[in-house]
Design a protein around this motif. Structure first.
Motif, PDB file in Angstrom:
ATOM      1  N   LEU A  36       0.832  -1.185  -0.006  1.00  0.00           N
ATOM      2  CA  LEU A  36       0.019   0.032  -0.044  1.00  0.00           C
ATOM      3  C   LEU A  36       0.901   1.291   0.122  1.00  0.00           C
ATOM      4  O   LEU A  36       0.889   2.273  -0.704  1.00  0.00           O
ATOM      5  N   VAL A  37       1.885   1.313   0.813  1.00  0.00           N
ATOM      6  CA  VAL A  37       2.730   2.393   0.674  1.00  0.00           C
ATOM      7  C   VAL A  37       3.396   2.715  -0.458  1.00  0.00           C
ATOM      8  O   VAL A  37       3.521   3.613  -0.967  1.00  0.00           O
ATOM      9  N   MET A  38       3.989   1.491  -1.214  1.00  0.00           N
ATOM     10  CA  MET A  38       4.553   1.535  -2.424  1.00  0.00           C
ATOM     11  C   MET A  38       3.561   2.016  -3.548  1.00  0.00           C
ATOM     12  O   MET A  38       3.981   2.739  -4.262  1.00  0.00           O
ATOM     13  N   ALA A  39       2.440   1.540  -3.170  1.00  0.00           N
ATOM     14  CA  ALA A  39       1.477   1.942  -4.497  1.00  0.00           C
ATOM     15  C   ALA A  39       1.115   3.434  -4.479  1.00  0.00           C
ATOM     16  O   ALA A  39       0.666   4.137  -5.365  1.00  0.00           O
ATOM     17  N   ALA A  40       0.985   3.869  -3.119  1.00  0.00           N
ATOM     18  CA  ALA A  40       0.323   5.303  -2.950  1.00  0.00           C
ATOM     19  C   ALA A  40       1.624   6.396  -2.807  1.00  0.00           C
ATOM     20  O   ALA A  40       1.537   7.668  -3.162  1.00  0.00           O
ATOM     21  N   GLY A  41       2.853   5.768  -2.181  1.00  0.00           N
ATOM     22  CA  GLY A  41       3.706   6.693  -1.713  1.00  0.00           C
ATOM     23  C   GLY A  41       4.650   6.924  -3.043  1.00  0.00           C
ATOM     24  O   GLY A  41       5.537   7.973  -2.867  1.00  0.00           O
ATOM     25  N   THR A  42       4.512   6.304  -4.177  1.00  0.00           N
ATOM     26  CA  THR A  42       5.427   6.871  -5.428  1.00  0.00           C
ATOM     27  C   THR A  42       5.207   7.966  -5.970  1.00  0.00           C
ATOM     28  O   THR A  42       5.885   8.630  -6.909  1.00  0.00           O
ATOM     29  N   ILE A  43       4.015   8.733  -5.514  1.00  0.00           N
ATOM     30  CA  ILE A  43       3.570  10.054  -6.007  1.00  0.00           C
ATOM     31  C   ILE A  43       4.478  10.997  -5.363  1.00  0.00           C
ATOM     32  O   ILE A  43       4.661  12.013  -5.678  1.00  0.00           O
ATOM     33  N   ILE A  44       5.066  10.521  -4.275  1.00  0.00           N
ATOM     34  CA  ILE A  44       6.197  11.467  -3.428  1.00  0.00           C
ATOM     35  C   ILE A  44       7.497  11.243  -3.625  1.00  0.00           C
ATOM     36  O   ILE A  44       8.362  12.086  -3.858  1.00  0.00           O
ATOM     37  N   LEU A  45       7.715   9.950  -3.473  1.00  0.00           N
ATOM     38  CA  LEU A  45       9.169   9.540  -3.371  1.00  0.00           C
ATOM     39  C   LEU A  45       9.497   8.113  -4.129  1.00  0.00           C
ATOM     40  O   LEU A  45       8.532   7.637  -4.510  1.00  0.00           O
ATOM     41  N   PRO A  46      10.531   8.056  -4.776  1.00  0.00           N
ATOM     42  CA  PRO A  46      10.899   6.832  -5.623  1.00  0.00           C
ATOM     43  C   PRO A  46      10.746   5.643  -4.983  1.00  0.00           C
ATOM     44  O   PRO A  46      11.052   5.675  -3.642  1.00  0.00           O
ATOM     45  N   PRO A  47      10.694   4.518  -5.947  1.00  0.00           N
ATOM     46  CA  PRO A  47      10.537   3.234  -4.707  1.00  0.00           C
ATOM     47  C   PRO A  47      11.987   2.954  -4.022  1.00  0.00           C
ATOM     48  O   PRO A  47      11.846   2.599  -2.772  1.00  0.00           O
ATOM     49  N   VAL A  48      13.186   3.168  -4.630  1.00  0.00           N
ATOM     50  CA  VAL A  48      14.390   3.085  -3.898  1.00  0.00           C
ATOM     51  C   VAL A  48      14.415   3.811  -2.748  1.00  0.00           C
ATOM     52  O   VAL A  48      15.139   3.511  -1.559  1.00  0.00           O
ATOM     53  N   ALA A  49      13.647   4.923  -2.479  1.00  0.00           N
ATOM     54  CA  ALA A  49      13.780   5.696  -1.233  1.00  0.00           C
ATOM     55  C   ALA A  49      12.453   5.350  -0.337  1.00  0.00           C
ATOM     56  O   ALA A  49      12.765   5.375   0.813  1.00  0.00           O
ATOM     57  N   LEU A  50      11.553   4.619  -0.926  1.00  0.00           N
ATOM     58  CA  LEU A  50      10.478   4.222   0.001  1.00  0.00           C
ATOM     59  C   LEU A  50      10.592   2.998   0.604  1.00  0.00           C
ATOM     60  O   LEU A  50      10.140   2.320   1.585  1.00  0.00           O
ATOM     61  N   ALA A 117      -4.334  -8.726  -8.394  1.00  0.00           N
ATOM     62  CA  ALA A 117      -5.411  -9.349  -9.254  1.00  0.00           C
ATOM     63  C   ALA A 117      -5.192 -10.895  -9.277  1.00  0.00           C
ATOM     64  O   ALA A 117      -6.280 -11.675  -9.323  1.00  0.00           O
ATOM     65  N   THR A 118      -4.120 -11.592  -9.264  1.00  0.00           N
ATOM     66  CA  THR A 118      -3.976 -13.030  -9.208  1.00  0.00           C
ATOM     67  C   THR A 118      -4.521 -13.432  -7.961  1.00  0.00           C
ATOM     68  O   THR A 118      -5.038 -14.710  -8.077  1.00  0.00           O
ATOM     69  N   GLN A 119      -4.339 -12.940  -6.972  1.00  0.00           N
ATOM     70  CA  GLN A 119      -4.915 -13.436  -5.799  1.00  0.00           C
ATOM     71  C   GLN A 119      -6.558 -13.251  -5.629  1.00  0.00           C
ATOM     72  O   GLN A 119      -7.235 -14.271  -5.223  1.00  0.00           O
ATOM     73  N   TYR A 224     -15.497 -10.859  10.448  1.00  0.00           N
ATOM     74  CA  TYR A 224     -14.796 -10.374   9.306  1.00  0.00           C
ATOM     75  C   TYR A 224     -13.727 -10.953   8.657  1.00  0.00           C
ATOM     76  O   TYR A 224     -13.454 -10.616   7.564  1.00  0.00           O
ATOM     77  N   GLU A 225     -13.453 -12.263   8.915  1.00  0.00           N
ATOM     78  CA  GLU A 225     -12.430 -12.952   8.364  1.00  0.00           C
ATOM     79  C   GLU A 225     -12.665 -13.222   6.910  1.00  0.00           C
ATOM     80  O   GLU A 225     -11.705 -13.090   6.059  1.00  0.00           O
ATOM     81  N   PRO A 226     -14.089 -13.464   6.728  1.00  0.00           N
ATOM     82  CA  PRO A 226     -14.288 -13.885   5.076  1.00  0.00           C
ATOM     83  C   PRO A 226     -13.950 -12.731   4.167  1.00  0.00           C
ATOM     84  O   PRO A 226     -14.068 -12.904   2.935  1.00  0.00           O
ATOM     85  N   TYR A 227     -13.763 -11.475   4.439  1.00  0.00           N
ATOM     86  CA  TYR A 227     -13.938 -10.249   3.802  1.00  0.00           C
ATOM     87  C   TYR A 227     -12.625  -9.640   3.768  1.00  0.00           C
ATOM     88  O   TYR A 227     -12.437  -8.636   2.847  1.00  0.00           O
ATOM     89  N   TYR A 228     -11.872  -9.857   4.609  1.00  0.00           N
ATOM     90  CA  TYR A 228     -10.495  -9.273   4.798  1.00  0.00           C
ATOM     91  C   TYR A 228      -9.418  -9.341   3.549  1.00  0.00           C
ATOM     92  O   TYR A 228      -9.121  -7.983   3.179  1.00  0.00           O
ATOM     93  N   LEU A 233      -7.282  -6.499  -1.376  1.00  0.00           N
ATOM     94  CA  LEU A 233      -6.514  -6.719  -2.789  1.00  0.00           C
ATOM     95  C   LEU A 233      -7.166  -5.681  -3.634  1.00  0.00           C
ATOM     96  O   LEU A 233      -6.516  -5.347  -4.572  1.00  0.00           O
ATOM     97  N   THR A 234      -8.552  -5.665  -3.578  1.00  0.00           N
ATOM     98  CA  THR A 234      -9.224  -4.740  -4.258  1.00  0.00           C
ATOM     99  C   THR A 234      -8.811  -3.221  -4.171  1.00  0.00           C
ATOM    100  O   THR A 234      -8.655  -2.678  -5.144  1.00  0.00           O
ATOM    101  N   LEU A 235      -8.399  -2.934  -2.871  1.00  0.00           N
ATOM    102  CA  LEU A 235      -7.787  -1.404  -2.628  1.00  0.00           C
ATOM    103  C   LEU A 235      -6.438  -1.506  -3.397  1.00  0.00           C
ATOM    104  O   LEU A 235      -6.182  -0.380  -3.746  1.00  0.00           O
ATOM    105  N   LEU A 236      -5.572  -2.380  -3.262  1.00  0.00           N
ATOM    106  CA  LEU A 236      -4.274  -2.411  -3.853  1.00  0.00           C
ATOM    107  C   LEU A 236      -4.249  -2.345  -5.256  1.00  0.00           C
ATOM    108  O   LEU A 236      -3.732  -1.513  -5.961  1.00  0.00           O
ATOM    109  N   ILE A 237      -5.324  -2.985  -5.993  1.00  0.00           N
ATOM    110  CA  ILE A 237      -5.538  -2.744  -7.453  1.00  0.00           C
ATOM    111  C   ILE A 237      -5.843  -1.556  -7.764  1.00  0.00           C
ATOM    112  O   ILE A 237      -5.252  -0.830  -8.729  1.00  0.00           O
TER     113      ILE A 237
END
Length: 251
Positions: A36-50, A117-119, A224-228, A233-237
């Motif tokens: 999640l941090v990598m998906a959203a944080g790359t708008i601020i810092l490059p992956p190598v810094a994250l 998406a695979t998962q 809530y276990e069946p929904y987590y 995964l939907t949020l990550l996509i």
């Protein structure tokens, strides 16, 4: 304070919000913090810094969650995964530092989207149920951790092949991410990416992350276990897709 963080206040505020939200998901699901941090944080810092920042966040979250994770985890399997992952991390770091900034961002976001998406599609890979498959999954997780700090996603895919209960899956991920954080610190230190900025930012962002993890843990109940997993995964996509679209528009 802003001079020490080497970030403008508005960027740091956004990173705090991202880390808090990612912490809630980590506390609930047992994984997806770095993704999640990598998906959203790359708008601020490059992956190598994250990547080194994510190390601090994962370590803080793992320490908070380790008690239950160690008790419920399949320890022989997790130890094999962690050992193979330790071998793969330097390969991923080499790849991250050998390609352009834009390519690194794109690879990180595409990996998040494809693995999620695979998962979500509940694809099963029988090979992963074997001992050699376990080692292969760990090696791939290490490479992806070094490349984009989302090795937990690869391990989550591995756990799906075992068809384990949600509690054991969560425990395996918690223990793996703790062991992975311990072993990857050596690679991060030797490569030089664990610098002063990464340490200060990581420690500062660990506070909102831990607050989020604590809240997320309270939601992990049988109800809530069946929904987590579908939720995470939907949020990550969505986040990865948004990041790729933003990169395309900015070109």
């Amino acid at each position: 304070m802003w001079d020490a963080l080497n970030l403008p206040p508005q960027d740091m505020a956004l990173l705090i919000a991202i880390c808090f939200a990612a912490g809630v998901v980590r506390g609930f699901s047992g994984f997806a913090l770095s993704a999640l941090v990598m998906a959203a944080g790359t708008i601020i810092l490059p992956p190598v810094a994250l990547i080194p920042i994510c190390w601090w966040l994962e370590m803080a979250a793992s320490v908070l969650m380790l008690r239950g994770g160690f008790k419920d985890a399949n320890k022989p399997v997790v130890f094999l995964l962690a050992g193979a992952s330790a071998i793969g991390v330097p390969l991923g770091l080499w790849a991250t530092m050998s390609i352009s900034l834009e390519a690194s961002k794109t690879i990180a976001l595409v990996l998040v989207a494809v693995l999620a998406a695979t998962q979500l599609a509940k694809i099963r890979l029988p090979f992963l149920a074997t001992k050699s498959g376990t080692a292969t999954a760990g090696l791939c997780a290490g490479i992806v951790t070094g490349l984009a700090s989302i090795g937990g996603m690869v391990i989550a895919l591995f756990v799906l092949a075992q068809n384990t209960q949600a509690r054991e899956m969560r425990a395996n991920l918690v223990l793996f991410l703790f062991l992975g954080a311990v072993t990857s610190l050596v690679s991060y230190s030797l490569s030089g990416i664990m610098d002063r900025d990464a340490i200060i930012r990581g420690l500062a962002l660990a506070v909102p992350t831990l607050a989020g993890v604590w809240i997320g843990k309270t939601f992990f109940t049988p109800k809530y276990e069946p929904y987590y997993k579908p939720f995470c995964l939907t949020l990550l996509i969505g986040l990865a897709a948004a990041g790729l679209i933003r990169m395309g528009v900015s070109r």
